[in-house]
Design a protein around this motif. Structure first.
Motif, mmCIF file in Angstrom:
data_model
loop_
_atom_site.group_PDB
_atom_site.id
_atom_site.type_symbol
_atom_site.label_atom_id
_atom_site.label_comp_id
_atom_site.label_asym_id
_atom_site.label_seq_id
_atom_site.Cartn_x
_atom_site.Cartn_y
_atom_site.Cartn_z
ATOM 1 N N ILE A 118 0.842 -1.211 0.000
ATOM 2 C CA ILE A 118 0.000 0.000 0.000
ATOM 3 C C ILE A 118 0.869 1.251 0.000
ATOM 4 O O ILE A 118 0.624 2.196 -0.747
ATOM 5 C CB ILE A 118 -0.977 -0.017 1.199
ATOM 6 N N LEU A 119 1.923 1.240 0.829
ATOM 7 C CA LEU A 119 2.834 2.388 0.853
ATOM 8 C C LEU A 119 3.521 2.592 -0.489
ATOM 9 O O LEU A 119 3.684 3.725 -0.951
ATOM 10 C CB LEU A 119 3.878 2.222 1.957
ATOM 11 N N ALA A 120 3.921 1.502 -1.124
ATOM 12 C CA ALA A 120 4.568 1.609 -2.439
ATOM 13 C C ALA A 120 3.588 2.167 -3.466
ATOM 14 O O ALA A 120 3.947 3.051 -4.253
ATOM 15 C CB ALA A 120 5.098 0.253 -2.883
ATOM 16 N N LEU A 121 2.364 1.676 -3.467
ATOM 17 C CA LEU A 121 1.358 2.195 -4.404
ATOM 18 C C LEU A 121 1.133 3.681 -4.166
ATOM 19 O O LEU A 121 1.110 4.476 -5.113
ATOM 20 C CB LEU A 121 0.045 1.428 -4.277
ATOM 21 N N LEU A 122 1.014 4.070 -2.910
ATOM 22 C CA LEU A 122 0.834 5.490 -2.589
ATOM 23 C C LEU A 122 2.041 6.315 -3.017
ATOM 24 O O LEU A 122 1.904 7.435 -3.505
ATOM 25 C CB LEU A 122 0.559 5.671 -1.092
ATOM 26 N N GLY A 123 3.237 5.735 -2.866
ATOM 27 C CA GLY A 123 4.452 6.426 -3.301
ATOM 28 C C GLY A 123 4.483 6.631 -4.805
ATOM 29 O O GLY A 123 4.805 7.730 -5.284
ATOM 30 N N PHE A 124 4.145 5.584 -5.568
ATOM 31 C CA PHE A 124 4.113 5.722 -7.029
ATOM 32 C C PHE A 124 3.036 6.730 -7.447
ATOM 33 O O PHE A 124 3.262 7.542 -8.354
ATOM 34 C CB PHE A 124 3.865 4.369 -7.709
ATOM 35 N N LEU A 125 1.878 6.679 -6.790
ATOM 36 C CA LEU A 125 0.818 7.644 -7.102
ATOM 37 C C LEU A 125 1.273 9.066 -6.789
ATOM 38 O O LEU A 125 1.072 9.985 -7.598
ATOM 39 C CB LEU A 125 -0.457 7.318 -6.311
ATOM 40 N N ALA A 126 1.890 9.250 -5.628
ATOM 41 C CA ALA A 126 2.346 10.588 -5.245
ATOM 42 C C ALA A 126 3.381 11.116 -6.231
ATOM 43 O O ALA A 126 3.319 12.281 -6.639
ATOM 44 C CB ALA A 126 2.923 10.557 -3.825
ATOM 45 N N LEU A 127 4.322 10.273 -6.628
ATOM 46 C CA LEU A 127 5.363 10.705 -7.560
ATOM 47 C C LEU A 127 4.765 11.097 -8.910
ATOM 48 O O LEU A 127 5.073 12.158 -9.456
ATOM 49 C CB LEU A 127 6.403 9.595 -7.735
ATOM 50 N N ALA A 128 3.897 10.246 -9.451
ATOM 51 C CA ALA A 128 3.297 10.534 -10.758
ATOM 52 C C ALA A 128 2.421 11.787 -10.693
ATOM 53 O O ALA A 128 2.486 12.649 -11.578
ATOM 54 C CB ALA A 128 2.486 9.330 -11.242
ATOM 55 N N LEU A 129 1.619 11.895 -9.651
ATOM 56 C CA LEU A 129 0.741 13.071 -9.538
ATOM 57 C C LEU A 129 1.538 14.342 -9.243
ATOM 58 O O LEU A 129 1.136 15.435 -9.656
ATOM 59 C CB LEU A 129 -0.346 12.823 -8.488
ATOM 60 N N LEU A 130 2.671 14.209 -8.569
ATOM 61 C CA LEU A 130 3.546 15.365 -8.348
ATOM 62 C C LEU A 130 4.078 15.884 -9.677
ATOM 63 O O LEU A 130 4.123 17.096 -9.906
ATOM 64 C CB LEU A 130 4.702 14.994 -7.416
ATOM 65 N N VAL A 131 4.480 14.976 -10.557
ATOM 66 C CA VAL A 131 4.935 15.389 -11.885
ATOM 67 C C VAL A 131 3.815 16.137 -12.604
ATOM 68 O O VAL A 131 4.037 17.167 -13.229
ATOM 69 C CB VAL A 131 5.432 14.177 -12.710
ATOM 70 N N GLY A 132 2.592 15.622 -12.489
ATOM 71 C CA GLY A 132 1.449 16.306 -13.087
ATOM 72 C C GLY A 132 1.227 17.683 -12.490
ATOM 73 O O GLY A 132 0.936 18.643 -13.207
ATOM 74 N N ALA A 133 1.373 17.792 -11.179
ATOM 75 C CA ALA A 133 1.178 19.088 -10.519
ATOM 76 C C ALA A 133 2.256 20.091 -10.933
ATOM 77 O O ALA A 133 1.964 21.262 -11.169
ATOM 78 C CB ALA A 133 1.185 18.905 -9.001
ATOM 79 N N VAL A 134 3.495 19.623 -11.042
ATOM 80 C CA VAL A 134 4.580 20.503 -11.484
ATOM 81 C C VAL A 134 4.309 20.974 -12.911
ATOM 82 O O VAL A 134 4.473 22.155 -13.231
ATOM 83 C CB VAL A 134 5.948 19.779 -11.375
ATOM 84 N N GLY A 135 3.870 20.055 -13.764
ATOM 85 C CA GLY A 135 3.507 20.443 -15.130
ATOM 86 C C GLY A 135 2.383 21.454 -15.143
ATOM 87 O O GLY A 135 2.382 22.398 -15.942
#
Length: 173
Positions: A20-37
Motif C-alpha cells: 500500500i505504501l509503495a502504491l501510494l508512493g508511485f501515485l504521489a510521484l506521478a501526480l507530483l509530476v502532473g502538478a509541477v507540469g
C-alpha cells in the motif's frame, strides 16, 4: 517439523502494508509530476497558449486535466505492478528505471512548451518521451502484461500530443 515454502503468489513476498505504501508512493510521484507540469501550464494558458493558432483537432482546455490525471494514475499503478513482483530482478529494475526516465521526460515537457514558450524544443522532448514510453511498455510486458497495457493509453495520448506539438510549432514559426 515445519517446512519453509515460497509463497505461491508473487505479491505475498511483501507485506500488504509495504504494498500500500509503495502504491501510494508511485501515485504521489506521478501526480507530483502532473502538478509541477500544471504550475508551468496554467499561468500560460490564457496569456500565451490561447492566442496561438491551434492545429486541427486540438481539444478544449478542460479536457487536459482529467485525461492527464487518469493517465498519471494508470502510470503509477503500472509501475507498482512491476515493483510488487516476487523480487526486484534485473528486468524489474530496468523496467522501473525506464519508467522513471519517461516520467522525467514528461516532467520536462510542460515547462519547455508552456513556460519557455518553445514548441520547437518541446517537440524534441516529446519525441524522446514517446521513445521512452515505447521502451517502458516493451520491458513491462514480460514482467506484467497488465502493467504494459496500462501504459498504452498514455502512449496514445502522448502520440496525439506529439501531433499537437508539431502543429503548434509549424503554425507559430
Amino acid at each position: 517439523m515445519r517446512v519453509f515454502r515460497l509463497p505461491e503468489r508473487p505479491e505475498q513476498h511483501r507485506t500488504s502494508g509495504a504494498q500500500i505504501l509503495a502504491l501510494l508512493g508511485f501515485l504521489a510521484l506521478a501526480l507530483l509530476v502532473g502538478a509541477v507540469g500544471g504550475t508551468a501550464t496554467v499561468p500560460n494558458v490564457h496569456s500565451w497558449y490561447d492566442v496561438l493558432p491551434h492545429p486541427p483537432g486540438t481539444p478544449p482546455d478542460w479536457v487536459f486535466g482529467p485525461v492527464w490525471t487518469l493517465l498519471y494514475i494508470a502510470m503509477a499503478v503500472a509501475a507498482w505492478l512491476i515493483w510488487r513482483g516476487p523480487d526486484i530482478l534485473t528486468r524489474q529494475r530496468r523496467a522501473l528505471r525506464l519508467w522513471g526516465w519517461q516520467l522525467a521526460a514528461n516532467a520536462l515537457w510542460s515547462p519547455v512548451f508552456f513556460a519557455l514558450h518553445r514548441p520547437d524544443i518541446s517537440f524534441f522532448v516529446i519525441l524522446v518521451l514517446d521513445g521512452l514510453i515505447v521502451m517502458t511498455i516493451d520491458v513491462f510486458r514480460p514482467v506484467s502484461r497488465i502493467a504494459a497495457a496500462l501504459m498504452v493509453p498514455y502512449l496514445a495520448w502522448c502520440l496525439y500530443a506529439t501531433y499537437l506539438n508539431a502543429g503548434f510549432w509549424f503554425l507559430n514559426r
